[in-house]
Write an enzyme that holds these catalytic residues in place. Structure first.
Site, PDB file in Angstrom:
ATOM      1  N   TYR A 188       0.874  -1.179   0.000  1.00  0.00           N
ATOM      2  CA  TYR A 188       0.000   0.000   0.000  1.00  0.00           C
ATOM      3  C   TYR A 188       0.915   1.234   0.000  1.00  0.00           C
ATOM      4  CZ  TYR A 188      -3.901  -3.121   1.198  1.00  0.00           C
ATOM      5  OH  TYR A 188      -4.849  -4.117   1.207  1.00  0.00           O
ATOM      6  N   PRO A 193     -13.525   1.354 -10.213  1.00  0.00           N
ATOM      7  CA  PRO A 193     -14.665   1.350 -11.117  1.00  0.00           C
ATOM      8  C   PRO A 193     -14.881  -0.051 -11.682  1.00  0.00           C
ATOM      9  CG  PRO A 193     -12.830   2.691 -12.001  1.00  0.00           C
ATOM     10  CD  PRO A 193     -12.372   2.106 -10.701  1.00  0.00           C
ATOM     11  N   PHE A 253     -13.242  -5.190   0.335  1.00  0.00           N
ATOM     12  CA  PHE A 253     -14.239  -4.523  -0.503  1.00  0.00           C
ATOM     13  C   PHE A 253     -15.653  -4.667   0.107  1.00  0.00           C
ATOM     14  CE2 PHE A 253     -11.528  -5.410  -4.598  1.00  0.00           C
ATOM     15  CZ  PHE A 253     -10.561  -4.542  -4.132  1.00  0.00           C
ATOM     16  N   LEU A 300     -17.698  -2.502   0.829  1.00  0.00           N
ATOM     17  CA  LEU A 300     -18.632  -1.561   0.199  1.00  0.00           C
ATOM     18  C   LEU A 300     -18.595  -1.686  -1.322  1.00  0.00           C
ATOM     19  CD1 LEU A 300     -17.887   1.525   2.496  1.00  0.00           C
ATOM     20  CD2 LEU A 300     -19.924   0.055   2.522  1.00  0.00           C
ATOM     21  N   GLY A 301     -17.725  -2.544  -1.814  1.00  0.00           N
ATOM     22  CA  GLY A 301     -17.588  -2.696  -3.261  1.00  0.00           C
ATOM     23  C   GLY A 301     -16.345  -2.019  -3.806  1.00  0.00           C
TER      24      GLY A 301
HETATM   25  N1  LIG Z   1      -6.833  -9.193   1.206  1.00  0.00           N
HETATM   26  C1  LIG Z   1      -6.776  -8.456   0.116  1.00  0.00           C
HETATM   27  O1  LIG Z   1      -6.294  -8.909  -0.918  1.00  0.00           O
HETATM   28  C2  LIG Z   1      -7.321  -7.065   0.094  1.00  0.00           C
HETATM   29  C3  LIG Z   1      -7.609  -6.476  -1.161  1.00  0.00           C
HETATM   30  C4  LIG Z   1      -8.109  -5.201  -1.164  1.00  0.00           C
HETATM   31  C5  LIG Z   1      -8.343  -4.506   0.009  1.00  0.00           C
HETATM   32  N2  LIG Z   1      -8.053  -5.102   1.213  1.00  0.00           N
HETATM   33  C6  LIG Z   1      -8.318  -4.381   2.483  1.00  0.00           C
HETATM   34  O2  LIG Z   1      -9.707  -4.180   2.574  1.00  0.00           O
HETATM   35  C7  LIG Z   1      -9.958  -2.822   2.916  1.00  0.00           C
HETATM   36  C8  LIG Z   1     -11.316  -2.397   2.394  1.00  0.00           C
HETATM   37  O3  LIG Z   1     -11.336  -2.392   0.980  1.00  0.00           O
HETATM   38  P1  LIG Z   1     -11.343  -1.038   0.119  1.00  0.00           P
HETATM   39  O4  LIG Z   1     -10.883   0.088   0.951  1.00  0.00           O
HETATM   40  O5  LIG Z   1     -10.646  -1.311  -1.128  1.00  0.00           O
HETATM   41  O6  LIG Z   1     -12.868  -0.923  -0.291  1.00  0.00           O
HETATM   42  P2  LIG Z   1     -14.239  -0.622   0.482  1.00  0.00           P
HETATM   43  O7  LIG Z   1     -14.011  -0.532   1.953  1.00  0.00           O
HETATM   44  O8  LIG Z   1     -15.242  -1.561  -0.030  1.00  0.00           O
HETATM   45  O9  LIG Z   1     -14.623   0.809  -0.106  1.00  0.00           O
HETATM   46  C9  LIG Z   1     -13.786   1.910  -0.039  1.00  0.00           C
HETATM   47  C10 LIG Z   1     -14.456   3.011  -0.839  1.00  0.00           C
HETATM   48  O10 LIG Z   1     -15.683   3.350  -0.192  1.00  0.00           O
HETATM   49  C11 LIG Z   1     -15.658   4.739   0.164  1.00  0.00           C
HETATM   50  N3  LIG Z   1     -16.276   4.857   1.492  1.00  0.00           N
HETATM   51  C12 LIG Z   1     -15.843   4.319   2.656  1.00  0.00           C
HETATM   52  N4  LIG Z   1     -16.684   4.628   3.665  1.00  0.00           N
HETATM   53  C13 LIG Z   1     -17.679   5.372   3.109  1.00  0.00           C
HETATM   54  C14 LIG Z   1     -18.832   5.980   3.639  1.00  0.00           C
HETATM   55  N5  LIG Z   1     -19.159   5.906   4.941  1.00  0.00           N
HETATM   56  N6  LIG Z   1     -19.639   6.677   2.794  1.00  0.00           N
HETATM   57  C15 LIG Z   1     -19.343   6.777   1.472  1.00  0.00           C
HETATM   58  N7  LIG Z   1     -18.250   6.194   0.909  1.00  0.00           N
HETATM   59  C16 LIG Z   1     -17.422   5.519   1.732  1.00  0.00           C
HETATM   60  C17 LIG Z   1     -14.211   5.146   0.151  1.00  0.00           C
HETATM   61  O11 LIG Z   1     -14.074   6.495  -0.214  1.00  0.00           O
HETATM   62  P3  LIG Z   1     -13.535   7.615   0.843  1.00  0.00           P
HETATM   63  O12 LIG Z   1     -12.083   7.341   1.024  1.00  0.00           O
HETATM   64  O13 LIG Z   1     -13.826   8.899   0.162  1.00  0.00           O
HETATM   65  O14 LIG Z   1     -14.310   7.432   2.094  1.00  0.00           O
HETATM   66  C18 LIG Z   1     -13.626   4.256  -0.929  1.00  0.00           C
HETATM   67  O15 LIG Z   1     -13.872   4.819  -2.201  1.00  0.00           O
HETATM   68  C19 LIG Z   1      -8.793  -2.067   2.275  1.00  0.00           C
HETATM   69  O16 LIG Z   1      -8.670  -0.759   2.798  1.00  0.00           O
HETATM   70  C20 LIG Z   1      -7.658  -3.004   2.554  1.00  0.00           C
HETATM   71  O17 LIG Z   1      -7.147  -2.761   3.863  1.00  0.00           O
HETATM   72  C21 LIG Z   1      -7.562  -6.371   1.261  1.00  0.00           C
END
Ligand SMILES: NC(=O)c1ccc[n+]([C@@H]2O[C@H](COP(=O)([O-])OP(=O)(O)OC[C@H]3O[C@@H](n4cnc5c(N)ncnc54)[C@H](OP(=O)(O)O)[C@@H]3O)[C@@H](O)[C@H]2O)c1
Length: 311
Positions: free
Chosen positions: A68, A230, A223, A225-226
């Protein structure tokens, strides 16, 4: 300093979502995924403040990776999070930074690369032991796939992960982007968690979640929240989510997180955000009570595949 308990974290904060179990530690069911902090590379002060705010809000489980921001996010954690915060840091190996590439990440699946990945994380996090390390397979879910000498048998990978646990470099082993068959083979090694891509709108891995629940392995969906990528299905695009949010005076994202907490007792959340407002909203999602009718409507949402490349 207060000591951690089922009700409060080591800093005395109430636990959002209540207590969960991870790698032998009690953690709050709402944690934090630090990947989005990469976006604050030019605003280090804000990123550090986000992490301190997370601890204040009762978050004591933070997910990271050396890749990261090529060590940037681990460096933030090293600076902002202190032993007395009682935070369980989880990182992952199986991919490595590839600065300058269109997707700045390359597979690093070979056993010697897993070991090097743990050493890199130990150094950048400034830890003697990493509480939890996920073996990031490339079997399923969005993103990279293994080719050539990067196709490695999971038993060979688990052997080095177990050796590093015995050496005390890592406290516990998790698995990520794993199939049901891979999980079955890995269970005898002793697993703390599984991290697969999973959300209200992407539930292909329900059978893997069920096995984790039966085996008392934490399910830590990435993910939730998805994602910010995009092309992947977004929880906030779903009409049933939007209806529930209107009815409960919540946001769409909060409904998606509340549904996950209700869905299985071993779910631990690591939503990612780079804004303090969203961090607070995500913690507040723990207080949302979903009634039976709302749960039924959300349970009926069709699942969509996340099995696509990312760029
Ligand atoms: N094991 C693996 O291979 C792997 C892969 C990918 C990710 N991960 C971990 O999983 C975590 C979560 O995944 P992610 O961050 O990619 O995706 P996510 O949590 O599904 O979504 C993040 C997105 O949602 C937005 N968001 C978050 N809270 C919000 C809210 N309350 N209202 C509106 N929008 C909101 C964020 O934008 P803003 O920043 O503007 O809030 C960002 O665009 C990562 O941070 C990482 O630590 C692990």
């Amino acid at each position: 300093m207060t000591s951690a308990s089922p009700r409060t974290t080591a800093t005395g904060a109430p636990r959002p979502g209540g207590p969960g179990l991870l790698a032998g530690h009690t953690v709050s069911r709402i944690g934090y995924g630090a990947m989005q902090l990469e976006r604050l590379r030019d605003d280090r002060g804000t990123a550090l403040a986000m992490l301190r705010r997370a601890v204040e809000l009762g978050i004591d489980h933070i997910d990271t990776a050396q890749f990261y921001g090529n060590g940037f996010v681990n460096g933030l954690l090293r600076e902002a999070i202190h032993p007395e915060d009682g935070v369980v840091i989880a990182t992952k190996v199986g991919a490595a930074p590839d600065p300058g590439a269109p997707t700045p990440l390359r597979p690093a699946q070979r056993p010697e690369e897993l070991r090097a990945g743990v050493e890199d994380n130990l150094a950048s996090l400034g830890l003697d032991q990493i509480p939890l390390v996920n073996l990031r397979r490339l079997d399923t879910g969005p993103g990279l796939r293994a080719e050539g000498d990067q196709v490695v048998d999971i038993d060979d990978q688990l052997a080095v992960m177990v050796a590093m646990r015995e050496e005390g470099k890592i406290g516990a082993i998790g698995l990520s982007s794993v199939t049901l068959e891979g999980l079955r083979r890995a269970i005898p090694a002793g697993l703390a968690c599984v991290q697969n891509a999973y959300s209200l709108v992407a539930r292909d891995d329900e059978d893997i979640l069920e096995l984790c629940t039966a085996e008392q392995i934490a399910w830590v969906p990435y993910f939730p929240l998805g994602s910010a990528f995009p092309g992947l299905p977004k929880v906030t695009d779903e009409p049933a989510v939007q209806n529930a949010a209107r009815a409960l005076d919540a946001t769409d994202s909060q409904i998606g997180l509340a549904w996950l907490l209700h869905h299985a007792p071993n779910v631990l959340l690591i939503p990612g955000t780079a804004t303090a407002e969203h961090l607070e909203a995500n913690v507040a999602a723990a207080a949302i009570d979903l009634d039976e009718a709302t749960l039924t409507a959300l349970d009926a949402v069709p699942t969509r595949s996340t099995d696509i490349p990312l760029n």
